[in-house]
Design an enzyme around this catalytic site. Structure first.
Site, PDB file in Angstrom:
ATOM      1  N   CYS A  43      19.245  34.351   9.863  1.00 12.56           N
ATOM      2  CA  CYS A  43      19.131  35.489  10.776  1.00 12.56           C
ATOM      3  C   CYS A  43      20.343  36.403  10.699  1.00 12.56           C
ATOM      4  CB  CYS A  43      18.935  34.994  12.207  1.00 12.56           C
ATOM      5  SG  CYS A  43      18.729  36.338  13.396  1.00 12.56           S
ATOM      6  N   CYS A  48      17.184  38.759  10.075  1.00 11.56           N
ATOM      7  CA  CYS A  48      16.819  39.708  11.114  1.00 11.56           C
ATOM      8  C   CYS A  48      17.943  40.650  11.518  1.00 11.56           C
ATOM      9  CB  CYS A  48      16.283  38.968  12.343  1.00 11.56           C
ATOM     10  SG  CYS A  48      17.163  37.461  12.779  1.00 11.56           S
ATOM     11  N   LYS A  51      18.590  43.209   8.576  1.00 10.91           N
ATOM     12  CA  LYS A  51      17.320  43.933   8.451  1.00 10.91           C
ATOM     13  C   LYS A  51      17.151  44.949   9.575  1.00 10.91           C
ATOM     14  CE  LYS A  51      14.095  42.683  10.561  1.00 10.91           C
ATOM     15  NZ  LYS A  51      13.234  41.546  10.338  1.00 10.91           N
ATOM     16  N   TYR A 178       5.334  40.059   7.906  1.00  9.99           N
ATOM     17  CA  TYR A 178       6.228  40.973   8.611  1.00  9.99           C
ATOM     18  C   TYR A 178       7.374  41.440   7.718  1.00  9.99           C
ATOM     19  CZ  TYR A 178       9.551  37.127   9.466  1.00  9.99           C
ATOM     20  OH  TYR A 178      10.452  36.099   9.318  1.00  9.99           O
ATOM     21  N   GLU A 444       4.989  53.089  30.679  1.00  8.34           N
ATOM     22  CA  GLU A 444       4.052  53.209  31.808  1.00  8.34           C
ATOM     23  C   GLU A 444       2.613  52.926  31.408  1.00  8.34           C
ATOM     24  OE1 GLU A 444       3.401  57.209  33.442  1.00  8.34           O
ATOM     25  OE2 GLU A 444       4.303  58.022  31.618  1.00  8.34           O
TER      26      GLU A 444
END
Length: 450
Positions: A43, A48, A51, A178, A444
């Site tokens: 990670c 991640c 990235k 992903y 919202e």
């Protein structure tokens, strides 16, 4: 005096291993950890974190292009890949230091070398030193899957992509998950010609396919090409440095500056003595563990991607913490794998928690309701960008318990995190309906479903 050198020896300095080591030490255990590469794991070092920094850099491409619509004149804007690459690596180095400092402050002894098991309570380091421990925790993570075809050595993976000497003019990204879709958005924004090639017709299989279809449609509108139902045949390195990919789809071979394979990750469990120590592995090489993270050998545990349960850093961290509390903290506990929120940092990003519409229909039949909001973010209206967002809520039963929430649009992951609490808490849609909207915002939309 203990008969062992340590109460706990952790193999792997990623997020799960570091958390387990630190918390175990806080419970009074004598702990050591070994990491053969760099502290921080996938990670922090090659996953991640760097990235997401590339994703931030990619966002500027569209913002600069649309700046004039917001009153800004920005002339001669250029992109410098080596500059961004090196700045990211500087921050990775900073984070690596923080991980090491955290362990040191917790009293954990660190070995910066490879460790292998030689028995249920024994470890041998690359230096030749042998160590014993009452418990051993394996947290070595995962590793990118290779292409599995002739010439696979000519393809890069997510390990190497962060260190390219220059930005490719063209790139073929093999895979539909992903990682593939995130890097497709990144390199397209940086100006590369991008093709996503996948062996099957579907991309992002675990995600709601209506949301995924929206991403593919938007990607194609931007210029990202998708070559689906195209299994790899071979990869050929050309004399000019380019790479040609041959597919088993009946189509023509395709040439690019770079080929990146992002077809998944496999447990990093090979050649570390697990089988010799009697630890059972599944066919993928994952360590088989129970809910308590224990393998079939009482003294050996495992957490994170090496167990191939849920390949997410926050999950590995929770597993490591639960292990430490259970074994050394006098608080036996497990973690739940239900309703784990996740995100794809594509362009635009996808965020998801709970059941997809397909999963809900398979389990509950017609006893569900699906609510949708298809909208154009205000920023896109002003900038002239036609891109729209899509939010979906799936409810079940007469009480309309929310069982799934799926978003595609700017900042989806930031919006979903809070809403995921309601899904984990099994709240009905009426709770969302009762919340006053924050206007004007994209968030919202999740309380205005009709």
């Amino acid at each position: 005096m203990s008969e062992y050198d340590y109460d706990l020896f952790v193999i792997g300095g990623g997020s799960g291993g570091v958390r387990a080591a630190r918390i175990s030490a806080s419970h009074g255990a004598k702990v050591a950890i070994a990491e053969e590469y760099r502290m921080g794991g996938t990670c922090v070092i090659r996953g991640c974190v760097p990235k997401k920094m590339l994703v931030y850099g990619a966002h500027f491409a569209e913002d600069l292009h649309e700046a004039s619509r917001f009153g800004w004149d920005i002339e001669k804007a250029t992109f410098d890949w080596p500059r961004l690459r090196d700045i990211i690596q500087e921050d990775v180095n900073r984070l690596e230091g923080l991980y090491g400092g955290t362990l040191g402050n917790a009293g954990v002894e660190t070995y910066k070398e490879r460790a292998e098991l030689t028995g249920p309570n024994a470890i041998k380091l690359a230096s030749g030193k042998t160590i014993t421990a009452k418990y051993i925790l394996v947290a070595t993570g995962g590793w990118p899957a290779q292409a599995g075809c002739e010439g696979e050595e000519h393809a890069l993976t997510s390990n190497e992509i962060f260190h390219l000497e220059e930005k490719p003019k063209s790139i073929i990204i093999v895979g539909g998950g992903y990682i593939a879709n995130e890097f497709a958005g990144i390199f397209h924004a940086f100006g590369s010609d991008v093709t996503v090639a996948n062996r099957s017709e579907k991309i992002l299989r675990p995600y709601d396919q209506e949301i995924v279809g929206k991403l593919k449609e938007m990607g194609e509108t931007k210029g990202i090409k998708f070559r689906l139902s195209a299994p790899l045949q071979k990869i050929v390195k050309n004399t000019d440095g380019t790479v040609t990919v041959h597919f088993n789809d009946g189509g023509e071979p395709q040439t690019a500056d770079v080929v990146m394979v992002a077809t998944g990750r496999v447990p990093k469990s090979n050649d570390m003595g697990l089988e010799e120590a009697g630890v059972a592995l599944d066919k993928s090489g994952a360590i088989i563990v129970g809910d308590d993270n224990k393998s079939n050998v009482d003294s050996i545990y495992a957490v994170g991607d090496v167990t191939n349960r849920v390949q997410l850093t926050p999950v590995a961290i929770r597993e490591g913490h639960a292990f430490a509390d259970s074994v050394f903290g006098g608080n036996p506990r497990t973690i739940s794998y239900a309703n784990i929120p996740s995100a794809v940092f594509s362009s635009p990003p996808i965020a998801s928690v709970g059941m997809t519409e397909e999963e809900a229909r398979a389990q509950f039949g017609d006893d569900i309701n699906v609510y949708k909001s298809d909208f154009r973010p205000m920023k896109n209206v002003l900038s002239g960008r036609q891109e729209r967002g899509l939010y979906k809520m799936i409810t079940q039963g007469s009480d309309e318990i929310v069982v799934g929430l799926h978003l595609i649009g700017p900042e989806s992951s930031e919006i979903l995190q809070g809403a995921a609490i309601a899904i984990v808490g099994k709240m009905p849609k009426s709770v969302f309906d009762d919340v006053v909207a924050i206007h004007p915002s994209m968030a919202e939309e999740i309380v205005l479903f009709k």
